[in-house]
Design a protein around this motif. Structure first.
Motif, mmCIF file in Angstrom:
data_model
loop_
_atom_site.group_PDB
_atom_site.id
_atom_site.type_symbol
_atom_site.label_atom_id
_atom_site.label_comp_id
_atom_site.label_asym_id
_atom_site.label_seq_id
_atom_site.Cartn_x
_atom_site.Cartn_y
_atom_site.Cartn_z
ATOM 1 N N ARG A 37 40.099 44.829 84.314
ATOM 2 C CA ARG A 37 40.853 43.585 84.903
ATOM 3 C C ARG A 37 40.248 42.770 85.799
ATOM 4 N N LEU A 38 39.354 43.382 86.566
ATOM 5 C CA LEU A 38 38.682 42.631 87.818
ATOM 6 C C LEU A 38 37.534 41.682 87.362
ATOM 7 N N GLY A 39 37.056 41.622 85.968
ATOM 8 C CA GLY A 39 36.082 40.692 85.597
ATOM 9 C C GLY A 39 35.292 41.518 84.732
ATOM 10 N N LYS A 40 34.002 40.613 84.412
ATOM 11 C CA LYS A 40 33.090 40.966 83.572
ATOM 12 C C LYS A 40 32.097 42.194 84.325
ATOM 13 N N ALA A 41 31.194 42.548 83.480
ATOM 14 C CA ALA A 41 30.217 43.504 84.039
ATOM 15 C C ALA A 41 29.449 43.365 85.436
ATOM 16 N N VAL A 42 29.213 42.124 85.577
ATOM 17 C CA VAL A 42 28.585 41.654 86.926
ATOM 18 C C VAL A 42 29.413 41.665 88.092
ATOM 19 N N VAL A 43 30.644 41.322 87.933
ATOM 20 C CA VAL A 43 31.784 41.247 89.006
ATOM 21 C C VAL A 43 32.038 42.739 89.315
ATOM 22 N N ARG A 44 32.178 43.639 88.360
ATOM 23 C CA ARG A 44 32.595 44.962 88.523
ATOM 24 C C ARG A 44 31.457 45.716 89.083
ATOM 25 N N ASN A 45 30.193 45.341 88.732
ATOM 26 C CA ASN A 45 28.948 46.113 89.694
ATOM 27 C C ASN A 45 28.979 45.527 90.879
ATOM 28 N N ARG A 46 29.219 44.638 91.188
ATOM 29 C CA ARG A 46 29.290 43.795 92.609
ATOM 30 C C ARG A 46 30.297 44.802 93.464
ATOM 31 N N ALA A 47 31.427 45.048 93.053
ATOM 32 C CA ALA A 47 32.337 45.367 93.424
ATOM 33 C C ALA A 47 32.214 46.946 93.775
ATOM 34 N N LYS A 48 31.424 47.812 92.934
ATOM 35 C CA LYS A 48 30.957 49.098 93.301
ATOM 36 C C LYS A 48 29.955 49.138 94.081
ATOM 37 N N ARG A 49 28.852 48.151 94.219
ATOM 38 C CA ARG A 49 28.013 48.092 95.050
ATOM 39 C C ARG A 49 28.505 48.047 96.538
ATOM 40 N N LEU A 50 29.355 46.949 96.779
ATOM 41 C CA LEU A 50 30.128 46.793 98.083
ATOM 42 C C LEU A 50 30.737 47.722 98.580
ATOM 43 N N PHE A 51 31.586 48.574 97.848
ATOM 44 C CA PHE A 51 32.198 49.786 98.059
ATOM 45 C C PHE A 51 31.405 51.093 98.346
ATOM 46 N N ARG A 52 30.306 51.140 97.474
ATOM 47 C CA ARG A 52 29.442 52.167 97.759
ATOM 48 C C ARG A 52 28.702 51.897 99.195
ATOM 49 N N GLU A 53 28.491 50.732 99.752
ATOM 50 C CA GLU A 53 27.927 50.541 100.996
ATOM 51 C C GLU A 53 28.735 50.772 101.874
ATOM 52 N N LEU A 54 29.936 50.596 101.596
ATOM 53 C CA LEU A 54 31.336 51.101 102.877
ATOM 54 C C LEU A 54 31.290 52.319 102.917
ATOM 55 N N VAL A 55 31.264 53.215 101.801
ATOM 56 C CA VAL A 55 31.115 54.472 101.811
ATOM 57 C C VAL A 55 30.023 55.173 102.623
ATOM 58 N N ARG A 56 28.744 54.744 102.233
ATOM 59 C CA ARG A 56 27.643 55.210 103.133
ATOM 60 C C ARG A 56 27.607 54.888 104.593
ATOM 61 N N SER A 57 28.229 53.862 105.125
ATOM 62 C CA SER A 57 28.252 53.489 106.247
ATOM 63 C C SER A 57 29.313 54.321 107.147
ATOM 64 N N SER A 58 30.245 54.978 106.265
ATOM 65 C CA SER A 58 31.211 55.695 106.885
ATOM 66 C C SER A 58 31.339 57.138 106.741
ATOM 67 N N HIS A 59 30.833 57.735 105.791
ATOM 68 C CA HIS A 59 30.617 59.091 105.407
ATOM 69 C C HIS A 59 30.499 60.092 106.295
ATOM 70 N N THR A 60 29.708 59.578 107.494
ATOM 71 C CA THR A 60 29.503 60.668 108.581
ATOM 72 C C THR A 60 30.787 60.847 109.390
ATOM 73 N N VAL A 61 31.754 60.072 109.359
ATOM 74 C CA VAL A 61 32.593 60.233 110.342
ATOM 75 C C VAL A 61 34.112 60.660 109.426
ATOM 76 N N LEU A 62 33.963 60.963 108.207
ATOM 77 C CA LEU A 62 35.004 61.196 107.553
ATOM 78 C C LEU A 62 35.655 62.782 107.789
ATOM 79 N N ILE A 63 36.732 62.986 107.875
ATOM 80 C CA ILE A 63 37.042 64.603 108.045
ATOM 81 C C ILE A 63 36.661 65.244 106.637
ATOM 82 N N PRO A 64 36.171 66.432 106.946
ATOM 83 C CA PRO A 64 35.860 67.323 105.715
ATOM 84 C C PRO A 64 37.240 67.687 104.930
ATOM 85 N N GLY A 65 36.797 67.861 103.919
ATOM 86 C CA GLY A 65 37.822 68.201 102.907
ATOM 87 C C GLY A 65 38.915 67.285 102.176
ATOM 88 N N VAL A 66 38.424 66.262 102.062
ATOM 89 C CA VAL A 66 39.459 65.128 101.498
ATOM 90 C C VAL A 66 38.440 64.422 100.449
#
Length: 124
Positions: free
Chosen positions: A55-84
């Motif tokens: 529903r978000l869009g075609k494959a290019v749009v969906r892949n861009r969304a995944k890339r953006l959020f993967r980068e967010l995860v990489r930038s913050s995974h060190t401060v996440l509490i364990p076990g979630v």
């Protein structure tokens, strides 16, 4: 992240049973840029899954969304509490907002939900 550099194999949720468990028992939070499901586990690490609907869009749009959020995860995974385990559902508004605003919203949401070690309240 540099080309060829790999992230930790336990950083992302990959298997359907893990996604299903978080979807069934997780706590939902809606924000203007994304929806977030969180589920407390007893593992020594936290994992994040990214689900992007057609529903978000075609494959290019969906892949861009995944890339953006993967980068967010990489930038913050060190401060996440364990076990979630977290599942994030990007919204279309996330693609049109600047990265700095998206990062601020992501960090604020994690802190408000006590999912980071920086400002986490005691969780039973």
């Amino acid at each position: 992240m540099k080309k060829g550099q790999k992230t930790s194999p336990v950083l992302f949720i990959k298997k359907k049973p893990d996604f299903d468990r978080v979807k069934q028992y997780g706590k939902r939070l809606n924000t203007p840029l994304f929806n977030l499901l969180s589920f407390q586990t007893h593992s020594p690490y936290s994992r994040i899954g990214i689900v992007v609907s057609k529903r978000l869009g075609k494959a290019v749009v969906r892949n861009r969304a995944k890339r953006l959020f993967r980068e967010l995860v990489r930038s913050s995974h060190t401060v996440l509490i364990p076990g979630v385990d977290l599942i994030v559902f990007p919204r279309a508004e996330a693609l049109s907002s600047p990265y700095a605003a998206l990062l601020a919203s992501w960090n604020t949401t994690l802190k408000e939900q006590s999912l980071t070690t920086l400002h986490a309240r005691h969780r039973p």
